[in-house]
Design a protein around this motif. Structure first.
Motif, PDB file in Angstrom:
ATOM      1  N   ASN A   1       0.825  -1.209   0.000  1.00 22.50           N
ATOM      2  CA  ASN A   1       0.000   0.000   0.000  1.00 22.50           C
ATOM      3  C   ASN A   1       0.857   1.256   0.000  1.00 22.50           C
ATOM      4  N   GLU A   2       1.902   1.264   0.827  1.00 18.11           N
ATOM      5  CA  GLU A   2       2.769   2.426   0.954  1.00 18.11           C
ATOM      6  C   GLU A   2       3.516   2.724  -0.347  1.00 18.11           C
ATOM      7  N   VAL A   3       4.112   1.700  -0.931  1.00 17.75           N
ATOM      8  CA  VAL A   3       4.939   1.886  -2.126  1.00 17.75           C
ATOM      9  C   VAL A   3       4.090   2.174  -3.359  1.00 17.75           C
ATOM     10  N   SER A   4       2.908   1.589  -3.433  1.00 21.03           N
ATOM     11  CA  SER A   4       2.057   1.821  -4.604  1.00 21.03           C
ATOM     12  C   SER A   4       1.646   3.289  -4.721  1.00 21.03           C
ATOM     13  N   THR A   5       1.588   4.022  -3.595  1.00 18.43           N
ATOM     14  CA  THR A   5       1.240   5.444  -3.656  1.00 18.43           C
ATOM     15  C   THR A   5       2.314   6.266  -4.362  1.00 18.43           C
ATOM     16  N   LEU A   6       3.514   5.710  -4.494  1.00 12.56           N
ATOM     17  CA  LEU A   6       4.605   6.397  -5.188  1.00 12.56           C
ATOM     18  C   LEU A   6       4.518   6.231  -6.707  1.00 12.56           C
ATOM     19  N   GLY A   7       3.656   5.317  -7.162  1.00 16.67           N
ATOM     20  CA  GLY A   7       3.561   5.015  -8.587  1.00 16.67           C
ATOM     21  C   GLY A   7       4.295   3.748  -8.977  1.00 16.67           C
ATOM     22  N   VAL A   8       4.851   3.047  -7.993  1.00 15.99           N
ATOM     23  CA  VAL A   8       5.538   1.779  -8.239  1.00 15.99           C
ATOM     24  C   VAL A   8       4.487   0.675  -8.361  1.00 15.99           C
ATOM     25  N   THR A   9       4.600  -0.145  -9.382  1.00 17.90           N
ATOM     26  CA  THR A   9       3.738  -1.318  -9.488  1.00 17.90           C
ATOM     27  C   THR A   9       4.125  -2.256  -8.354  1.00 17.90           C
ATOM     28  N   SER A  10       3.176  -2.517  -7.456  1.00 14.95           N
ATOM     29  CA  SER A  10       3.477  -3.253  -6.227  1.00 14.95           C
ATOM     30  C   SER A  10       2.637  -4.520  -6.164  1.00 14.95           C
ATOM     31  N   ILE A  11       3.319  -5.644  -6.027  1.00 16.09           N
ATOM     32  CA  ILE A  11       2.667  -6.957  -6.092  1.00 16.09           C
ATOM     33  C   ILE A  11       2.798  -7.664  -4.749  1.00 16.09           C
ATOM     34  N   HIS A  12       1.654  -8.082  -4.223  1.00 14.61           N
ATOM     35  CA  HIS A  12       1.647  -8.810  -2.951  1.00 14.61           C
ATOM     36  C   HIS A  12       2.054 -10.269  -3.183  1.00 14.61           C
ATOM     37  N   VAL A  13       2.988 -10.735  -2.371  1.00 13.98           N
ATOM     38  CA  VAL A  13       3.483 -12.109  -2.426  1.00 13.98           C
ATOM     39  C   VAL A  13       2.935 -12.827  -1.191  1.00 13.98           C
ATOM     40  N   SER A  14       2.009 -13.746  -1.398  1.00 12.97           N
ATOM     41  CA  SER A  14       1.351 -14.363  -0.239  1.00 12.97           C
ATOM     42  C   SER A  14       2.057 -15.603   0.287  1.00 12.97           C
ATOM     43  N   ASN A  15       2.811 -16.295  -0.554  1.00  8.58           N
ATOM     44  CA  ASN A  15       3.463 -17.539  -0.121  1.00  8.58           C
ATOM     45  C   ASN A  15       4.844 -17.696  -0.720  1.00  8.58           C
ATOM     46  N   GLY A  16       5.649 -16.663  -0.698  1.00  7.26           N
ATOM     47  CA  GLY A  16       6.963 -16.731  -1.327  1.00  7.26           C
ATOM     48  C   GLY A  16       6.857 -16.519  -2.827  1.00  7.26           C
ATOM     49  N   MET A  17       7.929 -15.998  -3.428  1.00  9.13           N
ATOM     50  CA  MET A  17       7.947 -15.739  -4.873  1.00  9.13           C
ATOM     51  C   MET A  17       7.743 -17.026  -5.651  1.00  9.13           C
ATOM     52  N   THR A  18       6.850 -16.937  -6.623  1.00  9.31           N
ATOM     53  CA  THR A  18       6.646 -18.048  -7.545  1.00  9.31           C
ATOM     54  C   THR A  18       6.818 -17.537  -8.970  1.00  9.31           C
ATOM     55  N   ALA A  19       7.206 -18.408  -9.844  1.00  4.44           N
ATOM     56  CA  ALA A  19       7.356 -18.042 -11.252  1.00  4.44           C
ATOM     57  C   ALA A  19       6.020 -17.592 -11.817  1.00  4.44           C
ATOM     58  N   ASN A  20       4.944 -18.234 -11.421  1.00  3.41           N
ATOM     59  CA  ASN A  20       3.620 -17.873 -11.915  1.00  3.41           C
ATOM     60  C   ASN A  20       3.275 -16.425 -11.559  1.00  3.41           C
ATOM     61  N   LEU A  21       3.443 -16.056 -10.305  1.00  2.00           N
ATOM     62  CA  LEU A  21       3.158 -14.689  -9.868  1.00  2.00           C
ATOM     63  C   LEU A  21       4.061 -13.692 -10.599  1.00  2.00           C
ATOM     64  N   PHE A  22       5.325 -14.004 -10.707  1.00  2.00           N
ATOM     65  CA  PHE A  22       6.296 -13.133 -11.346  1.00  2.00           C
ATOM     66  C   PHE A  22       5.932 -12.873 -12.805  1.00  2.00           C
ATOM     67  N   HIS A  23       5.676 -13.924 -13.565  1.00  2.00           N
ATOM     68  CA  HIS A  23       5.393 -13.769 -14.992  1.00  2.00           C
ATOM     69  C   HIS A  23       4.036 -13.121 -15.225  1.00  2.00           C
ATOM     70  N   LYS A  24       3.082 -13.377 -14.359  1.00  2.00           N
ATOM     71  CA  LYS A  24       1.782 -12.713 -14.440  1.00  2.00           C
ATOM     72  C   LYS A  24       1.959 -11.199 -14.263  1.00  2.00           C
ATOM     73  N   ALA A  25       2.778 -10.798 -13.301  1.00  2.00           N
ATOM     74  CA  ALA A  25       3.053  -9.376 -13.071  1.00  2.00           C
ATOM     75  C   ALA A  25       3.752  -8.748 -14.276  1.00  2.00           C
ATOM     76  N   LEU A  26       4.717  -9.448 -14.853  1.00  2.00           N
ATOM     77  CA  LEU A  26       5.425  -8.925 -16.033  1.00  2.00           C
ATOM     78  C   LEU A  26       4.486  -8.764 -17.223  1.00  2.00           C
ATOM     79  N   ARG A  27       3.601  -9.739 -17.442  1.00  2.00           N
ATOM     80  CA  ARG A  27       2.641  -9.653 -18.554  1.00  2.00           C
ATOM     81  C   ARG A  27       1.704  -8.467 -18.369  1.00  2.00           C
ATOM     82  N   ALA A  28       1.219  -8.276 -17.164  1.00  2.00           N
ATOM     83  CA  ALA A  28       0.312  -7.158 -16.886  1.00  2.00           C
ATOM     84  C   ALA A  28       1.034  -5.826 -17.073  1.00  2.00           C
ATOM     85  N   PHE A  29       2.278  -5.750 -16.616  1.00  2.00           N
ATOM     86  CA  PHE A  29       3.079  -4.529 -16.774  1.00  2.00           C
ATOM     87  C   PHE A  29       3.261  -4.231 -18.262  1.00  2.00           C
TER      88      PHE A  29
END
Length: 166
Positions: A129-157
């Protein structure tokens, strides 16, 4: 398609697991034994399973990486990054007890990049929440970094010029 110019990772519960606790709750000295890292109480510090492939992807795509961690024991965190053999992966490291806003002000200054050109992964919603107010794309990691979460974020970006907060 646009890609981020800097990908920033938190440490505890994002890039690594410290036997279910934060790195500043461990007991040094730390040791590397049989390609594994332990503290004095034999608690293992390990990268999540997909982290090495994620870091490899960033290196292959020439995307700079950084660490932003608000640990109370920055020297311990830096030592663990070194023992895990990943120090060389990160162009920037903001590791000290402070708000993530301060970390990102320092990252912006040292990298010369706009916040809008960064993606940030963290396990704590207060940081997201704090970092997203700066304009940084901020992704919540609920169970450690996964390739799925990472690549989903890159595709959306790439598709939107940014990824929405998750």
């Amino acid at each position: 398609m646009r890609q981020p110019e800097l990908i920033v990772f938190d440490l505890d519960f994002t890039l690594w697991d410290c036997d279910g606790t934060w790195c500043d709750c461990l007991s040094p000295p730390f040791r590397r034994q049989n390609e594994r890292v332990f503290d004095r109480a034999s608690r293992q510090v390990r990268l999540y399973d997909d982290v090495t492939s994620i870091l490899d992807h960033c290196d292959k795509q020439c995307i700079k990486m950084a660490i932003a961690s608000r640990t109370e024991q920055p020297a311990w965190a830096r030592e663990l990054v070194e023992l895990l053999g990943i120090t060389h992966r990160f162009a920037f490291a903001e590791i000290y007890p402070s708000s993530k806003r301060k970390h990102f002000a320092a990252l912006k200054a040292s990298s010369g990049l706009r916040h809008e050109d960064m993606i940030f992964f963290d396990d704590e919603m207060r940081n997201i929440n704090e970092v997203s107010t700066l304009g940084v794309t901020s992704i919540h990691v609920s169970n450690g970094m996964t390739a799925n979460l990472f690549h989903k974020a890159l595709r959306a970006f790439a598709k939107n010029g940014h990824a929405s907060r998750h």
